[in-house]
Design an enzyme around this catalytic site. Structure first.
Site, PDB file in Angstrom:
ATOM      1  CB  ILE A   1       0.602   4.293   4.676  1.00 30.00           C
ATOM      2  CG1 ILE A   1      -0.414   5.375   4.341  1.00 30.00           C
ATOM      3  CG2 ILE A   1       1.345   3.820   3.437  1.00 30.00           C
ATOM      4  CD1 ILE A   1       0.226   6.680   3.943  1.00 30.00           C
TER       5      ILE A   1
ATOM      6  CB  ILE B   1      -4.543  -3.545   5.489  1.00 29.40           C
ATOM      7  CG1 ILE B   1      -5.217  -4.364   4.375  1.00 29.40           C
ATOM      8  CG2 ILE B   1      -4.272  -4.428   6.699  1.00 29.40           C
ATOM      9  CD1 ILE B   1      -4.387  -5.508   3.850  1.00 29.40           C
TER      10      ILE B   1
ATOM     11  CD  GLU C   1       8.891   2.400   7.782  1.00 29.85           C
ATOM     12  OE1 GLU C   1       8.384   2.520   6.664  1.00 29.85           O
ATOM     13  OE2 GLU C   1       9.449   1.351   8.164  1.00 29.85           O
TER      14      GLU C   1
END
Length: 438
Positions: A216, A219, A238
């Site tokens: 998150i 980037i 994930e």
């Protein structure tokens, strides 16, 4: 009793529910957005009744008041990850940190390494069969519910029902507290020129039909923006954030080429805006599974054309990646970075790659810059991804392949993607370190 009788017999106020907590207990919260804020606030309000209650969890989006010095006689924070609201307690000495790979947390709970006296979670109202949904957080949340001696649930009618390993029968929960409030949301990150350049460099390593794992922040979102011309991408990650929704709605992500769970995004928790939560609600294309499945390197390895993209705080000349500490200060946690780096290396199709992406510099509070590519890691810092595991390092200045490279070649490749203001200094350090010309 039928499920409605069970549910009604266990309804109570938050103040009554937290009386189940006893001094000396270990209390764990469900992860991230699934943290039951009303129950946590009630626990804090009842602090005088407790002594030495250990509070454990990974990411929190809450205030973390239990980790503040004024509560140190009542609560002791022990993070499996740290967040801005909790990390200072570790440096101050009254909090602590337990290193653990994300995919191992459920097993630690099962085996009693993380023995839980009380687990607190936020769930949806029960359906017609008496099942509540954890909604946004399967990860270790489902095992916490299964293994804790006492389970306290905040029943929030704004929790989305998301398919997968997310449903728990009312008989598994000891106390229910009914609430109604919006879920925590994350503001969309600001993406500047540096992030866009990093995103474009990462996108060069992503082929059509790839399966992606992303974290998150600016980037990962910049990477997603740079993938708009790709085709048939899939998700095994994930977590996902709002940028994934954009690519799904544009038809770029369709999960059609995945080697595992074709047609579905497989994730272990959600963290973003209401748009993301609404997108995932009762969406057959999104499935939440527990983290000991999603992040298990042996499962990760079954995905085809896997590209894992994670970030870090610093990389040294040898390729040692530091992602969760700044010197001796614990900053976050290992999370799932190593789970996916190793899963990519184990890919059954031999095509998996792992990218560590970062800006070339960090800006200090006084406005000065420091290079994130360094000759040595800081004193006291912990290595997150080892030099044996590292694959690609990406900055706004390019891509440094490290796997299979000598120490000298690693350092050369890294210096070539460092910020230009630091390259001469780094070259001098290279020659001193290796007793060789750059």
């Amino acid at each position: 009793m039928n499920w409605k009788e069970i549910y009604n017999s266990r309804l109570c106020t938050a103040e009554e529910a937290v009386k189940s907590i006893q001094s000396g207990n270990r209390v764990a919260f469900a992860h991230a957005v699934a943290e039951p804020t009303v129950l946590v606030e009630a626990m804090i309000a009842n602090a005088e009744a407790y002594h030495d209650v250990e509070v454990c969890h990974m990411v929190t989006l809450g205030k973390g008041l239990y980790s503040k010095p004024e509560y140190k006689d009542h609560f002791r924070f022990n993070g499996w990850f740290t967040s801005p609201s909790t990390r200072d307690s570790i440096a101050q000495g009254h909090g602590d940190f337990t290193p653990v790979f994300f995919h191992e947390v459920p097993n630690y709970i099962r085996k009693g390494i993380f023995e839980l006296d009380v687990f607190m979670v936020m769930v949806s109202p029960p359906d017609e069969h008496g099942y509540c949904c954890v909604g946004v957080s399967s990860d270790y949340t489902m095992q916490g519910i299964e293994s804790a001696k006492i389970v306290l649930a905040e029943v929030n009618d704004q929790v989305p029902v998301v398919f997968g390993d997310t449903f728990v029968h009312v008989s598994k929960i000891d106390k229910f507290v009914e609430t109604s409030h919006p879920l925590p949301e994350l503001a969309l990150p600001k993406i500047g020129e540096v992030e866009l350049a990093i995103g474009k460099n990462c996108a060069e390593l992503v082929e059509d039909g790839a399966t992606l794992q992303l974290g998150i922040g600016a980037i990962p979102d910049a990477v997603l923006q740079s993938l708009k011309d790709k085709k048939d991408l899939g998700i095994h990650s994930e977590m996902i954030s709002d940028g994934v929704v954009d690519l799904y709605e544009a038809g770029v992500i369709n999960n059609s080429k995945k080697g595992l769970h074709k047609g579905k995004m497989i994730v272990t928790f959600l963290m973003g805006s209401k748009r993301l939560y609404d997108f995932a609600a009762k969406n057959p294309a999104v499935e939440l599974r527990t983290v000991d499945y999603v992040n298990n390197p042996c499962v990760v390895a079954q995905n085809t054309n896997l590209v894992c993209i994670n970030s870090c705080l610093a990389v040294d000349f040898m390729g040692q990646v530091v992602s969760d500490s700044i010197g001796t200060k614990q900053f976050s946690g290992v999370g799932g970075q190593v789970d996916f780096v190793r899963g990519a290396a184990m890919s059954l199709d031999g095509e998996g790659i792992a990218i560590i992406a970062m800006p070339s510099v960090a800006n200090k509070k006084d406005g000065t810059m420091v290079s994130k590519i360094t000759p040595y890691i800081d004193h006291g810092a912990a290595v997150t991804t080892s030099r044996q595991d590292v694959d690609y390092i990406v900055t706004e200045y390019g891509i440094a392949p490290l796997k299979g490279k000598t120490l000298k070649d690693r350092a050369r490749n890294l210096i070539n993607i460092a910020h230009p203001d630091f390259r001469e200094e780094l070259k001098a350090e290279f020659e001193k370190r290796f007793n060789a010309k750059f």
